[in-house]
Structure formats: C-alpha cells, structure tokens
Design a protein around this motif. Structure first.
Motif, PDB file in Angstrom:
ATOM      1  N   MET A 262      59.711  21.475  44.800  1.00  0.00           N
ATOM      2  CA  MET A 262      59.358  22.793  45.326  1.00  0.00           C
ATOM      3  C   MET A 262      60.519  23.332  46.170  1.00  0.00           C
ATOM      4  SD  MET A 262      56.054  23.927  47.646  1.00  0.00           S
ATOM      5  CE  MET A 262      54.908  23.586  46.322  1.00  0.00           C
ATOM      6  N   LEU A 263      60.840  24.604  45.997  1.00  0.00           N
ATOM      7  CA  LEU A 263      61.881  25.235  46.799  1.00  0.00           C
ATOM      8  C   LEU A 263      61.485  25.217  48.279  1.00  0.00           C
ATOM      9  CD1 LEU A 263      62.550  28.374  44.585  1.00  0.00           C
ATOM     10  CD2 LEU A 263      63.972  26.334  44.740  1.00  0.00           C
ATOM     11  N   LYS A 264      62.485  25.068  49.148  1.00  0.00           N
ATOM     12  CA  LYS A 264      62.192  25.036  50.584  1.00  0.00           C
ATOM     13  C   LYS A 264      61.485  26.307  51.047  1.00  0.00           C
ATOM     14  CE  LYS A 264      65.053  23.336  53.625  1.00  0.00           C
ATOM     15  NZ  LYS A 264      66.295  23.098  54.402  1.00  0.00           N
ATOM     16  N   THR A 265      61.885  27.436  50.484  1.00  0.00           N
ATOM     17  CA  THR A 265      61.266  28.693  50.893  1.00  0.00           C
ATOM     18  C   THR A 265      59.814  28.807  50.453  1.00  0.00           C
ATOM     19  OG1 THR A 265      62.232  29.693  48.910  1.00  0.00           O
ATOM     20  CG2 THR A 265      63.400  30.025  50.995  1.00  0.00           C
ATOM     21  N   GLU A 266      59.410  27.991  49.478  1.00  0.00           N
ATOM     22  CA  GLU A 266      58.046  28.044  48.957  1.00  0.00           C
ATOM     23  C   GLU A 266      57.141  26.956  49.547  1.00  0.00           C
ATOM     24  OE1 GLU A 266      57.253  30.487  46.945  1.00  0.00           O
ATOM     25  OE2 GLU A 266      59.308  31.214  46.778  1.00  0.00           O
ATOM     26  N   ALA A 267      57.749  25.965  50.179  1.00  0.00           N
ATOM     27  CA  ALA A 267      56.981  24.816  50.665  1.00  0.00           C
ATOM     28  C   ALA A 267      56.101  25.184  51.863  1.00  0.00           C
ATOM     29  CB  ALA A 267      57.929  23.689  51.061  1.00  0.00           C
ATOM     30  N   PRO A 268      54.885  24.671  51.940  1.00  0.00           N
ATOM     31  CA  PRO A 268      54.034  24.896  53.115  1.00  0.00           C
ATOM     32  C   PRO A 268      54.653  24.248  54.351  1.00  0.00           C
ATOM     33  CG  PRO A 268      52.741  24.110  51.250  1.00  0.00           C
ATOM     34  CD  PRO A 268      54.176  23.913  50.885  1.00  0.00           C
ATOM     35  N   SER A 269      54.669  24.969  55.448  1.00  0.00           N
ATOM     36  CA  SER A 269      55.218  24.427  56.684  1.00  0.00           C
ATOM     37  C   SER A 269      54.175  23.563  57.383  1.00  0.00           C
ATOM     38  CB  SER A 269      55.644  25.553  57.624  1.00  0.00           C
ATOM     39  OG  SER A 269      55.981  25.033  58.892  1.00  0.00           O
ATOM     40  N   PRO A 270      54.524  22.321  57.732  1.00  0.00           N
ATOM     41  CA  PRO A 270      53.573  21.464  58.452  1.00  0.00           C
ATOM     42  C   PRO A 270      53.291  21.953  59.866  1.00  0.00           C
ATOM     43  CG  PRO A 270      55.729  20.420  58.338  1.00  0.00           C
ATOM     44  CD  PRO A 270      55.805  21.626  57.460  1.00  0.00           C
ATOM     45  N   LEU A 271      54.142  22.846  60.370  1.00  0.00           N
ATOM     46  CA  LEU A 271      53.970  23.346  61.745  1.00  0.00           C
ATOM     47  C   LEU A 271      52.797  24.318  61.861  1.00  0.00           C
ATOM     48  CD1 LEU A 271      57.704  24.040  62.696  1.00  0.00           C
ATOM     49  CD2 LEU A 271      56.312  22.033  63.275  1.00  0.00           C
ATOM     50  N   TYR A 272      52.408  24.925  60.741  1.00  0.00           N
ATOM     51  CA  TYR A 272      51.410  25.998  60.803  1.00  0.00           C
ATOM     52  C   TYR A 272      50.248  25.745  59.849  1.00  0.00           C
ATOM     53  CZ  TYR A 272      55.483  28.114  62.989  1.00  0.00           C
ATOM     54  OH  TYR A 272      56.571  28.352  63.802  1.00  0.00           O
ATOM     55  N   ALA A 273      49.871  24.499  59.685  1.00  0.00           N
ATOM     56  CA  ALA A 273      48.823  24.141  58.728  1.00  0.00           C
ATOM     57  C   ALA A 273      47.472  24.752  59.081  1.00  0.00           C
ATOM     58  CB  ALA A 273      48.697  22.625  58.631  1.00  0.00           C
ATOM     59  N   GLU A 274      47.256  25.069  60.369  1.00  0.00           N
ATOM     60  CA  GLU A 274      45.991  25.680  60.790  1.00  0.00           C
ATOM     61  C   GLU A 274      46.225  27.076  61.364  1.00  0.00           C
ATOM     62  OE1 GLU A 274      44.144  22.832  63.393  1.00  0.00           O
ATOM     63  OE2 GLU A 274      43.461  21.604  61.715  1.00  0.00           O
ATOM     64  N   LEU A 275      47.134  27.792  60.721  1.00  0.00           N
ATOM     65  CA  LEU A 275      47.493  29.134  61.180  1.00  0.00           C
ATOM     66  C   LEU A 275      46.279  30.043  61.293  1.00  0.00           C
ATOM     67  CD1 LEU A 275      50.099  30.917  61.773  1.00  0.00           C
ATOM     68  CD2 LEU A 275      49.844  31.733  59.420  1.00  0.00           C
ATOM     69  N   ASP A 276      45.381  29.936  60.331  1.00  0.00           N
ATOM     70  CA  ASP A 276      44.223  30.835  60.307  1.00  0.00           C
ATOM     71  C   ASP A 276      43.223  30.555  61.429  1.00  0.00           C
ATOM     72  OD1 ASP A 276      43.615  28.378  59.127  1.00  0.00           O
ATOM     73  OD2 ASP A 276      42.042  29.250  57.863  1.00  0.00           O
ATOM     74  N   LEU A 277      43.372  29.431  62.121  1.00  0.00           N
ATOM     75  CA  LEU A 277      42.462  29.081  63.218  1.00  0.00           C
ATOM     76  C   LEU A 277      43.000  29.481  64.588  1.00  0.00           C
ATOM     77  CD1 LEU A 277      41.383  25.485  62.072  1.00  0.00           C
ATOM     78  CD2 LEU A 277      40.174  27.668  61.705  1.00  0.00           C
ATOM     79  N   LEU A 278      44.246  29.941  64.635  1.00  0.00           N
ATOM     80  CA  LEU A 278      44.860  30.240  65.933  1.00  0.00           C
ATOM     81  C   LEU A 278      44.228  31.474  66.565  1.00  0.00           C
ATOM     82  CD1 LEU A 278      48.674  29.732  65.182  1.00  0.00           C
ATOM     83  CD2 LEU A 278      47.136  28.175  66.388  1.00  0.00           C
ATOM     84  N   PRO A 279      44.039  31.468  67.885  1.00  0.00           N
ATOM     85  CA  PRO A 279      43.647  32.693  68.593  1.00  0.00           C
ATOM     86  C   PRO A 279      44.729  33.753  68.376  1.00  0.00           C
ATOM     87  CG  PRO A 279      43.499  30.773  70.026  1.00  0.00           C
ATOM     88  CD  PRO A 279      44.211  30.314  68.788  1.00  0.00           C
ATOM     89  N   LEU A 280      44.353  35.004  68.456  1.00  0.00           N
ATOM     90  CA  LEU A 280      45.273  36.082  68.132  1.00  0.00           C
ATOM     91  C   LEU A 280      46.593  36.009  68.905  1.00  0.00           C
ATOM     92  CD1 LEU A 280      45.868  38.566  66.498  1.00  0.00           C
ATOM     93  CD2 LEU A 280      44.603  39.934  68.175  1.00  0.00           C
ATOM     94  N   PRO A 281      46.592  35.788  70.221  1.00  0.00           N
ATOM     95  CA  PRO A 281      47.885  35.702  70.926  1.00  0.00           C
ATOM     96  C   PRO A 281      48.776  34.592  70.375  1.00  0.00           C
ATOM     97  CG  PRO A 281      46.108  36.000  72.493  1.00  0.00           C
ATOM     98  CD  PRO A 281      45.466  35.718  71.174  1.00  0.00           C
ATOM     99  N   ALA A 282      48.166  33.450  70.056  1.00  0.00           N
ATOM    100  CA  ALA A 282      48.946  32.340  69.512  1.00  0.00           C
ATOM    101  C   ALA A 282      49.427  32.640  68.092  1.00  0.00           C
ATOM    102  CB  ALA A 282      48.108  31.063  69.526  1.00  0.00           C
ATOM    103  N   LEU A 283      48.623  33.352  67.317  1.00  0.00           N
ATOM    104  CA  LEU A 283      49.011  33.738  65.967  1.00  0.00           C
ATOM    105  C   LEU A 283      50.239  34.644  66.005  1.00  0.00           C
ATOM    106  CD1 LEU A 283      48.604  34.050  62.914  1.00  0.00           C
ATOM    107  CD2 LEU A 283      46.883  35.820  63.406  1.00  0.00           C
ATOM    108  N   VAL A 284      50.177  35.651  66.870  1.00  0.00           N
ATOM    109  CA  VAL A 284      51.316  36.568  66.992  1.00  0.00           C
ATOM    110  C   VAL A 284      52.547  35.822  67.491  1.00  0.00           C
ATOM    111  CG1 VAL A 284      52.204  38.571  68.240  1.00  0.00           C
ATOM    112  CG2 VAL A 284      49.887  38.622  67.286  1.00  0.00           C
ATOM    113  N   ALA A 285      52.358  34.937  68.465  1.00  0.00           N
ATOM    114  CA  ALA A 285      53.484  34.160  68.992  1.00  0.00           C
ATOM    115  C   ALA A 285      54.118  33.296  67.912  1.00  0.00           C
ATOM    116  CB  ALA A 285      53.018  33.298  70.163  1.00  0.00           C
TER     117      ALA A 285
END
Length: 293
Positions: A1-24
């Motif tokens: 998989m291309l690096k640009t296409e790979a899922p980032s392990p840093l943001y695996a629960e992005l959809d669960l973040l509170p809005l301020p943390a999501l924007v940050a």
C-alpha cells in the motif's frame, strides 16, 4: 500500500474525538507538510536552476495533474499573472478531464495514460518548456502519460509526488518527493499531501520569478494592478522603495501604466519614464542593476 493511502495508527479513533480535539488533530497533522517540503528543498532548488535557462529563453510553464494535484497546478499558474505580470500564455494548465474538472470530478479521466500524452502534445510543447507534473501517489496514469510525452519532446520534466520511489519522481528529469506519509483521514491526499504540494509550487514558481528579476529586495515590483487593491499596492510599493510621497509615486505610476519597476527607477534616478525603461531594458529587467548603472 502506498504511504499516502495507508491508515495512520495515530488517528484510528478519529471519529470518536471531541470536536476541539478533532480540529486540533486535523490542524496539527498539517505541520508534516512543512517538514516534507523542507526536506525536499535541495530538489526544489535544483528544479529552479534547471528551469531558469529554459524559461529565460522564452519557454513556458506547463502544469499537469489530476484532481487536487491538477487544480493546485492550475492555481499556481493562474496567480503568476497578477503577482508577477507573467504572460498568461506562458503558464498553462493540463488537467485530467479538461476545464470542467477544475470545478467537478470527472470520473476515470486520471486513468487514461494516452490522453495525458495527447494533451501535452496538443500544447505544442518543446525543448524550452518546463513541465511540472503533480500526483500525490506518483502513479497516476494521466500524469505518467504526460511525462512520457514531455521526455519525448525534450521538455524539462519536473515530477512532484508524495510517495518515495514513485515512478513520477523516478522517471522525471528532476524528481521532488514530498514524503508526507499517511493522512489523518486515510487516503485523503487533499489534506497534508495537497498542502505540501501547494507549498512546493509556491516555492518553485516564486524562486523562479525572483531569479527572473520580478522582485526587488523582497518587493513584488512587477505586479499587474488589475483591481483597486493592487493599484493601491503599486503606490505603496513605489513609496516604500523610493521614499517618495503618495502624490509623486502615483504621478510616476500613471505615466508608465502603473509599472512599479519603471516608477521606482524613474523616481530614484530622477530620470524620465522613457529613460527608466531603457535602463531596465539594459539591465535585463533588474531594478537593482538599473539603479546601479
């Protein structure tokens, strides 16, 4: 998989973040774009050095891309006219899907390698032209087809991609890798990868224009004042460069159709507009050299 296409392990629960943390998270990840361009600075400098003699000999800048990358190329070319009075006919955009694709997705257009080659040939590209080819993946068929044509036509081919070892970078005359890695939202290369491309394009074209004597000090003295804002800016630039008052600056500018370079030389050397134009012509358009002559 291309690096640009790979899922980032840093943001695996992005959809669960509170809005301020999501924007940050979305903002914070953009810093990776700056670092990627910083690492590519030597390659960008090499691209400017290689492009300069061809452009000085009358060549054109031809930007080629698909989707976000293509639109960023078009944007860079379009902005050269008001900023540096760069002739519109010497900054062309070749976009997969044509002009319509600037405003809406044209499905499948980026997959046609032959069409990329055909569109570049339709520009009557030649040895003095500089073709800037953009693709985040570095594998987009339309862009690779244009690269094939650029090489065959003896253009200078500059390939910009966001994946190390990509064919676009490997096969171009000068390859620029903007290694931005995985995106916050997997595969959405309009984010960090797109930001890096925009910075790289700004840097490349601006450095080229500085070397073409479109800038004096850090003043954009070859702007095209096409609206009220730019007219005011032309007056302010002339005042700043010469120390003249507003009336004197405006008067000189009105005599030379608001060509800031000419007004600066005329006011600084206390010569006529015609004499200032001759001094600039003899100095290859360099304000600094014209003032020293």
């Amino acid at each position: 998989m291309l690096k640009t296409e790979a899922p980032s392990p840093l943001y695996a629960e992005l959809d669960l973040l509170p809005l301020p943390a999501l924007v940050a998270a979305l903002v914070g990840d953009q810093f990776g774009a700056v670092e990627a361009v910083r690492a590519a600075a030597p390659a960008i400098a090499a691209a400017v050095a290689a492009a300069l003699p061809r452009i000085a000999a009358g060549g054109r800048l031809i930007y080629v891309g698909a989707g976000t990358s293509g639109r960023l190329g078009v944007l860079d070319g379009v902005e050269l006219y008001p900023t540096f009075s760069w002739p519109r006919e010497r900054a062309l955009g070749v976009l997969a899907g044509g002009r319509q694709a600037m405003f809406e997705a044209v499905e499948g257009a980026e997959d046609d390698r032959a069409e990329g080659a055909a569109q570049l040939r339709a520009c009557a590209a030649g040895p003095n032209d500089v073709v800037v080819l953009l693709a985040a993946s570095g594998t987009t068929p339309f862009v690779l087809g244009a690269l094939d044509a650029a090489r065959a036509l003896a253009c200078l081919a500059i390939g910009i991609a966001n994946n190390p070892g990509a064919p676009l970078v490997r096969d171009a005359d000068i390859g620029i890798t903007l290694d931005t890695g995985p995106e916050v939202i997997s595969g959405s290369t309009r984010l960090k990868a797109g930001t890096a491309q925009k910075i790289a394009l700004n840097t490349f074209s601006s450095a080229l224009m500085v070397r073409l004597n479109k800038v004096y000090g850090n003043l954009m003295v070859d702007l095209k004042p096409t609206n009220a804002k730019l007219l005011r800016r032309a007056v302010a630039l002339t005042m700043h460069a010469t120390g003249a008052d507003e009336a004197s600056a405006r008067g000189a500018l009105e005599q030379c159709h608001f060509h800031v370079k000419v007004a600066i030389v005329a006011l600084s050397r206390q010569v006529t507009i015609d004499q200032a134009q001759r001094l600039l012509a003899g100095a290859a358009g360099s304000v600094r050299a014209a003032l020293a002559s």
